[in-house]
Design a protein around this motif. Structure first.
Motif, short mmCIF file in Angstrom:
data_model
loop_
_atom_site.label_atom_id
_atom_site.label_comp_id
_atom_site.label_asym_id
_atom_site.label_seq_id
_atom_site.Cartn_x
_atom_site.Cartn_y
_atom_site.Cartn_z
N SER A 13 0.85 -1.19 0.00
CA SER A 13 0.00 0.00 0.00
C SER A 13 0.89 1.24 0.00
O SER A 13 1.84 1.32 0.78
N LYS A 36 -2.02 -1.13 -3.71
CA LYS A 36 -3.09 -0.21 -3.34
C LYS A 36 -2.48 1.17 -3.18
O LYS A 36 -1.39 1.30 -2.62
N SER A 38 -3.26 5.55 -2.39
CA SER A 38 -4.21 6.54 -1.90
C SER A 38 -3.91 7.92 -2.48
O SER A 38 -2.76 8.28 -2.73
N PHE A 73 -7.53 -0.72 2.62
CA PHE A 73 -6.30 -0.08 2.15
C PHE A 73 -5.08 -0.63 2.89
O PHE A 73 -4.01 -0.82 2.29
N SER A 76 -2.26 -5.09 3.67
CA SER A 76 -1.01 -5.31 2.94
C SER A 76 0.09 -5.68 3.92
O SER A 76 0.00 -5.40 5.12
N LEU A 79 3.66 -1.06 3.91
CA LEU A 79 3.04 0.25 3.73
C LEU A 79 4.13 1.29 3.50
O LEU A 79 5.07 1.40 4.30
#
Length: 279
Positions: A13, A36, A38, A73, A76, A79
């Motif tokens: 992520s 993923k 953001s 989100f 994972s 990160l």
């Protein structure tokens, strides 16, 4: 084949898919990870989707995290936290509060490893070379905020954190020609600069994750450190803009970021070691 299958079992992520995060997340997709990403606004979601990144709209204040599916989100193993402190008067309390909220969410998630993108602004100008062994309090608000955020992450035990402190970001649509063009009596003309190209930021982050280098702190800036005078004058000349002038006779304030540690640890050679060659 087994190694590729192992990679594809992993999910990454990327919190903050902007100028650096979007191409970084795109590379992870190409490498076979489930990715993923953001962004803070709805109109940016499509750019992630187009690169094969599972898109999430996510914002963090000092009071709350707004995301339609925060749990999804953070589903994972790895990160990447990649958003800078907001420029605001309460920066030294606001940004650490954002990170503290994020830590609470990470602790309730499957995330095992965090890569925090920080900045060499955590160091003041010491008029010398700086390595990761230097522990000196930051003087600027942004540096203080980042240092507090770093320490919050490093103090956690439910996941491991690696800190990557980047120099000034350059590359592609972020070239320096207009930064000082036409300005008069710019200070610190003979101070060396510490910049790093987007390609090397992405290369280093990818190598840290590929080689599973956790629980460490690294600096990253290009090998060569031309002076502000030489760099910004040449940048303006190449772009056909008015060259800046520099103040004379004032005390020099600078730092030189040493990146030997990360190059040794990752066996990494900078793609763009000399910023002047990019102009």
């Amino acid at each position: 084949m087994e190694q590729n299958e192992h990679i594809k079992d992993k999910s990454i992520s990327v919190l903050g898919c902007g100028w650096l995060g979007l191409p970084l997340a795109g590379l992870f997709v190409q490498q076979g990870y489930r990715v993923k990403g953001s962004v803070t606004s709805e109109e940016k979601l499509e750019a992630l989707f187009d690169k094969g990144i599972l898109p999430y709209q996510l914002t963090i204040s000092d009071k709350e995290i707004n995301c339609s599916d925060l749990q999804g989100f953070l589903e994972s193993e790895i990160l990447v936290i990649n958003f800078p402190p907001s420029r605001r008067p309460d920066i030294t309390t606001y940004h650490p509060a954002q990170i503290a909220l994020l830590i609470q969410a990470i602790e309730a998630s499957p995330v095992k490893h965090v890569l925090f993108i920080s900045s060499t602004s955590v160091y003041p100008d010491l008029n010398r070379e700086i390595t990761e062994q230097d522990i000196v309090p930051a003087t600027k608000g942004s540096g203080q905020a980042l240092l507090l955020a770093e320490n919050l992450l490093l103090s956690q035990t439910r996941f491991t954190t690696t800190i990557l402190r980047l120099g000034g970001l350059i590359g592609y649509d972020r070239m320096p020609a207009r930064f000082l063009a036409g300005k008069k009596d710019v200070e610190n003309g003979d101070a060396p600069i510490n910049v790093i190209h987007q390609d090397d930021c992405i290369g280093l982050i990818s190598a840290l994750i590929e080689q599973e280098v956790w629980e460490d702190i690294f600096h990253a800036a290009a090998d060569e450190h031309p002076t502000r005078r030489i760099y910004y004058t040449l940048a303006a000349e190449k772009a056909g803009l008015e060259v800046p002038t520099f103040a004379e006779g004032k005390p020099l304030c600078f730092k030189i970021i040493n990146s030997d540690k990360i190059k040794r640890r990752l066996h990494y050679t900078f793609k763009h070691p000399n910023p002047l060659a990019l102009l």
